[in-house]
Each structure stands twice: as C-alpha cells, then as structure tokens.
Design an enzyme around this catalytic site. Sequence first.
Site, PDB file in Angstrom:
ATOM      1  N   HIS A 107       0.816  -1.215   0.000  1.00  0.00           N
ATOM      2  CA  HIS A 107       0.000   0.000   0.000  1.00  0.00           C
ATOM      3  C   HIS A 107       0.847   1.261   0.000  1.00  0.00           C
ATOM      4  O   HIS A 107       0.289   2.366  -0.051  1.00  0.00           O
ATOM      5  CB  HIS A 107      -0.961   0.007   1.189  1.00  0.00           C
ATOM      6  CG  HIS A 107      -2.195  -0.797   0.947  1.00  0.00           C
ATOM      7  ND1 HIS A 107      -3.396  -0.254   0.553  1.00  0.00           N
ATOM      8  CD2 HIS A 107      -2.402  -2.137   1.006  1.00  0.00           C
ATOM      9  CE1 HIS A 107      -4.295  -1.211   0.393  1.00  0.00           C
ATOM     10  NE2 HIS A 107      -3.726  -2.369   0.672  1.00  0.00           N
ATOM     11  N   HIS A 126       7.243  -7.771   3.943  1.00  0.00           N
ATOM     12  CA  HIS A 126       5.801  -7.541   3.971  1.00  0.00           C
ATOM     13  C   HIS A 126       5.020  -8.731   3.441  1.00  0.00           C
ATOM     14  O   HIS A 126       4.090  -9.208   4.095  1.00  0.00           O
ATOM     15  CB  HIS A 126       5.426  -6.298   3.179  1.00  0.00           C
ATOM     16  CG  HIS A 126       3.952  -6.023   3.221  1.00  0.00           C
ATOM     17  ND1 HIS A 126       3.324  -5.534   4.351  1.00  0.00           N
ATOM     18  CD2 HIS A 126       2.966  -6.219   2.302  1.00  0.00           C
ATOM     19  CE1 HIS A 126       2.034  -5.428   4.122  1.00  0.00           C
ATOM     20  NE2 HIS A 126       1.778  -5.829   2.887  1.00  0.00           N
TER      21      HIS A 126
END
Length: 846
Positions: free
Chosen positions: A651, A703
Amino acid sequence: MSVSMRVNGAASPSLASTGCSSSGARMMLSDHVSVVIYFVVRNDVRFLLNVPSNSDNSFWVPNSRVAVPDSGWLKTAERILHELGCDAPSQRPDTARITRISLPAVHVSQQTISHVTFAVKLMDTEAAQIMIGRNLKWLSINEVMDTWTQFWGLFGGGPPGSSAASNAGVSMAIRSVQDELLHVIQGVVDANGNNPAPVVQELHFSDVLVGLGVDAARLPLVESANLFEFEQEVLHQEFLMRTFPFPKLKRPGYCQFLIEWGWAKDQIQPMFRASDASGFGALSFRDFVVAVAATAPSAQHGGPCGEARCRYIFRYYDANEDGFLEFSEFKSMVTDIHRLKNLSTAVEDVERAAHASFLVFEPENPKVLSLSEFLYGVGQLKFRGTSVLLRAPRPVMDFLQTVYQDVVDVNEKSASDLNFNTVQSGDDVGNNRSRKTRYDNVRVLTPGDELQQGYELAAHSVKVRSGSIINVMTLWEYQGTETLKETGVEHLGLNRIHSTDTFNKTWPPNVMIASLKFFEGNTHSMMFPYGVTCSSETPKQKYTWGSYDRIQLGKNLIYIANTARKLFLHEPRMVQVRSPAYILGDIHGNFHDLTCFEKVFWHLGPTLTPANILFLGDYVDRGNMGVEVVAYLLSHKVAAPEKFFLLRGNHELRSVQKMFQFHDQCFSLFGPTLGPEVWEAINSAFDAMPLAGLIDKKILCLHGGIFPNEYGGGLVDAINTIPVPLSDPEKESPLAWEIMWNDPAHEQALTGNGLMSLKLNAGFAPNVRRGTAHVFSQAALQAFLERNKLSHVIRAHEVQQAGFQLHQKGRLLTVFSSSQYCGYSNEAACVFAENNRLRIIRLDTS
C-alpha cells in the site's frame, strides 16, 4: 607604506582575498573579519577597496583570518586598520554583521565559523592618511562598476560588445561582481553614510543541500552520482575551504579544484564554462554539486540524468558561448569521442565522421546546431557516443578521501573522524548503484559489529516520571564538568548534533510528535505544542485536529518526509536489525492502535527503549488516520534512525492509494494546493524505503513473502541489489514486487492447476486471489530457509483473527497489528524477538 595583500598564518592579519588565495588553493577554515572603511564626501559614500590586477578575480575589502582564536574579532579589525596606517580613528569599528555558518558534520574540529564585518567611518583628514596605490583605491559603487569593465576578460568571453560575449552574459557577470562586493558592504552603511543596527545571519548546511523541492529537477542526477547527504557534507567542507568568507566559488578556486582532482589542464577552462550554467562568473554550492555529479563516473546517461549531462556537454564544447555548436566545435566533440572509444583520430576520418553525424541532427541552420536540436538528436539515438564524454578521472569521494588526510593532520584528529565509511552491497543493477553511504550518526550495524565498538557516554541525562520525560540536561551542564573534560566527553557531546536534536522540543520531528499528542487528546488551545495557535479555547473531540493550523502541519510533514527519504536512501534494501526487537505488521491508518503499542512498549520513545522496533509495511489505506500514522512513523524514524525501522508494503504505492483512502485523505486534510505536495513528499519517502529486515542474521522480515530462485538464486543477498528509489516497483523491480505481494499457499484450498504449478515451479504458483505475484509452498519455504541459513520468516500482508498466524510447520509467521480491521473483530499483535526466542504479544486495544 607597503600593504600586504595575502594572509600569512598568524604573522600578518593583512588584507586577504575572498576566502582563498588568488590561485584558488584550499585554506583551513577559521573565522574571518572584514573591515568596511569609508568616508562621505558631498553625500557620496566612498569605500576603500582593492581593485584586482590581471591575476586576481574579485574586488577585495580589507579582511583577514582570525589566526589566533584568543585575538578576537575586534583586535583583528584593529590590526587591519593599523596595517593601513589608521591606528586611532575617531570612530571605533562597529560590528555591522555576523554571518555564522554551521559546518558540515564531517568537520571534526569545530561546529561553526563566522564572518564578522566591521564598519569604520573616517573623517576626511583620516581618509587622506591612508596611502593608496595602483590597486588600493577609494571608490563609490558606481565607480566600481565602471572600473570593472576593464577586467571583463577575467570573467570570460572578451570585452563587452565583442562577438564572444552576449549581452546576457555581460549582465550576468556584472551581477556576479555586484553580488560579491555587496555581500560585504550592503547593509553596513545606509544612504546617509550611517551604520544601522548589526545583523546576525545563521546559515545551515540544510539550506544549500541539493534535495527535494526546488532541486527536484537536479536530484536524479545528483543521486545517480551517489552524492547523498553525507557526500554533500564533504563537498560543502571542500567548497567552504575554497570560498569562505564569501558565498560563491569563482573561476580560480574551481579550476584549482579540478586540477587537484586530476583533470587535464586543457579541460579546465571549458569545465568552468560548462559548470557555470547561469553565466554568473561564479558557482553556488548547488551549482558545484551538480557540476561534480554531471562528470561522475557513475552518473547515468539516460532519461533526466542523460539530458542534464548533455546540457553540460553542450556548454563544454560551445567555446564561444553563443548558445550554438558550430561545426568546428562539434568536430572537437567527435574527436574526443573517437579518442575515448579508441577509434581513428586521423584528421580525414574525424572530418568525415563529424560531417555525417552533423547531418543526422537535421539542423534548421546548416552551419550551427542549437541546444534543443542536440538534445533531441541524442535522445532519439541519432547520435551516439556522448556517454563516454567528460567522465571524471576518479570518483570525487575517492579524491577527497586522500586529500582530507592533510586536513585531519592539521586538526590532530584520526582519519576515522571524517567517517568516510561506506557499505557495499551487491553488484550494480539496472539504473541504480547499490553503494550506500553511512551518515556519521546513522550506523547500520550488523550482528557482531557491537563487539568491535567500545561504549561511549550519551550526551544527555534524562529525568522521567510516570512514563514521561520531564527534564533533559546535557552532561556538561552539571557541576564537575572538569572531570568530563578530562575524559573528552564534553568535546564529544558538543559535536553530536543529532543527539542534541533528539531532545530538542523545537526540532520538527518532536514538534510533529507533540502535535500528534494534541490530535489524540481533547486538549484546548492553552495546551497547544510549541507556539501553535488556535482560535478557540473550547475542548475538542479526540482524534481530530480542531482549529490546528493545517498549513503549518503540512509543511512540517513535508520536511519530515524529505528528511526520512534521505535516511532511507542511505539504508540497504535489507536492513540489519539486532534483537531485542519488536516486529509489527499492517497498521492501515489505525492511529489508535499504534499509540496503544507505544504506551505499552516504547512509552519513553524509541531512543530510551531497550529494543529496536521494526514495521513491516502497509501504513495507509483501509483506516481513517493514514496521514497521522505516517506522520508518527516518519517522525520517529528521523528522531531515532538506528532504533526505528520501516519497510515498504504493497500500500506504499501511488496506484494502490488512489484506489483506496490515503490519496483523498491528504487532499481533504491539507486542501487542493498543499495536499498534492504532502502526498507526493510522503510517497517519495515510500519510494526509498527498504524492503526487508534481517534480525540477527537468522530471521527474515518482509511484507509479503519469499521469492522464487530466478531472483539471485533465491538468496537474500539479492534484495540488496534492488534499485532505489522505486516509484513503480512492478516495472522497475520484479523482485521488489514479489516481496511486497507474495503469500503462503494454502495447499488444501488449491485446485489441480494450482497444485501442478507448485510442483512444476519449485513450490511457486500464480497468486490467483490477488491477481499478481505468487504463492509459495511449505517445501519452497524450507528450501529458502536452508539455502540462506535462516530459522524463520516473519511477514504481514494478511489480516488474522488473533493478530497472528503460524504457517508451514511453524517456520512462517504472519503478524497483523491493526485491530477491528475494516469492521472485523480481529485483534492486533506483534512479535518480540529476544534471546533466540520469538514471542507473540497480543494487544488489548479497547
């Protein structure tokens, strides 16, 4: 009377040049005193100035180094007057201006230098006593400009009006002289010949650093030349040693610098012409950095960097400075290309090649080539070979590392005090050089490094109460500092600027952290942090900004994001983190949960927390307080860069944010003008974020997930070869894209095609759920761990009901740190790594 015009150490205060000898040689930095001596005749102010001879390149005001610190500024001014034969003027020297420059952190012997200007108004009879000669004259400002025209040749081209000097060039060069002269005398004397109140001016390295903002167009070239903040600090020191006390580097100083660097003598004058893009006759520090970057061996020759280099090359070969390349000038370029590429340099061969190449540009005027035609032709690959032109004989930092040993010897410091340490990670990949340079105060340590380093005293004593810092004092503020002097701590602390900033309430990161405390509470205006004002004194609702000044907030956030970006650029793509460490997963705009973690685990701030803190990405979108989360995280990164680590998630991408909330949140909070600037500054920081962390060389943190063997043989070292910055990872680095998007495979839920893909592709299959990247099997993970000698992988990227989930025989751990995500009832958790054990901590955020 004989007036000496050079500084000779402590022996003669004399009249000195503008910061360096007329040859442009490097001089040690020390305070300077200038004395503006003048008298008024018939309302005309006349100044005592030294008109340059043919070997000099400036108008000189009487000035001198303060060779002995104890002699003081006033005594130095009085010695200058004595040397001029004016021992006891009726008016004592008045302090007119103090310009104080904060030295780069690489300068180990002092933190600031000052240029102090005194004004002395003489009576007519006193002015008559001063013996003026061929160079020493009484001149008004208008007479200075008239006299200057005699010396046009010193600034390039030829006399005004000649074919070699354009009107624009004459105007710019005149302004250069005015700028230098008025830098000293302007503001010292008013129109009536009186002395106004003294002015103190503070100049900081951050004011001239080539960075984001006004330098956005120059930044890609500078970064491709590996001239990050530390390297620019070293260059700034070099710049000051050739210019101080005046602000610009003139032709002699720059040419001497090039000679010492190793450039051929016949290249020196064209190099100055190419570097002086404005035609100003002198280089600002930013001009100096860009010129060094344009000739760096590592500088890219494509895209914006290539265009900047081609502009530099064009000016180099434009010998008559008319803005065009005549055929003879273009032929010189072709000759150099042939020589550098080991092609024939025979006259007839070069002539033939130059004619053929000149025609491919299809110039509007068949006799000359314009800059736009040259840039277009090179950009369209019609003309090749310019990439080999004007490459420095060696990297500038290699050159300065050798010459600065002399500076170190003078300052009686060890070579390590200049901190030319670098971290080399991987090979050059794509359009990025993987060489990273450490800040002096940001050491990226690997496990075991601490064994090589001794302990040292911190610069501050901190008083705490009930989980809050209530008082901070430097050690040398206490009684008994004589003992500290004996240990060298006082000197050490005075040079540790970052430590001082950490506890400075007015430092932008601390202002932002305090502002976020206001945002979190229901404080009214009397409690606003650090002078921020509000029109209402009524309590506000929690987690709102009330009447807080959004413009001030946005500008501070831009500054913090730009500063954090510089830190990220200096970190490897896989940061090394030591245990004990807290590892947190997705935050997704959940500022409430983030502050809950703070209150439990680092309530005194990261600096005073006995553990490192590592975040795994996805800071924005899905939640309503993405701006506040980013402001918090980046502020703590700047405040504690060695303790607070941030990785990039999927994101932290512009394209994703535009589909969710963060893009609109920036516009809503800061408005249509400032909002885009804040959003872009934050994303520029995201572009430079590391992508993985390695705890104690045993636990890989990222991540999304691990990556296939096709990237660097499946070795974690391949991560450090990822280019930086990455504005579009999907196109610029498939490896980065895999790290941010991959998931573990839920093999029981896979169809026959999915299972077959896992078997055929060493445990990797297309990630159908996300529509991009891959999923990986337990077998792929096990092979990855064994290949890299790792024990576990910790990742984020997927919401978990309990805030965590163990996968694939307990070797893969997913952590999620945002509770009630998108209306779910999930908990928030983190991982605590200590003493070879991973402990899951779930947080009650109610």
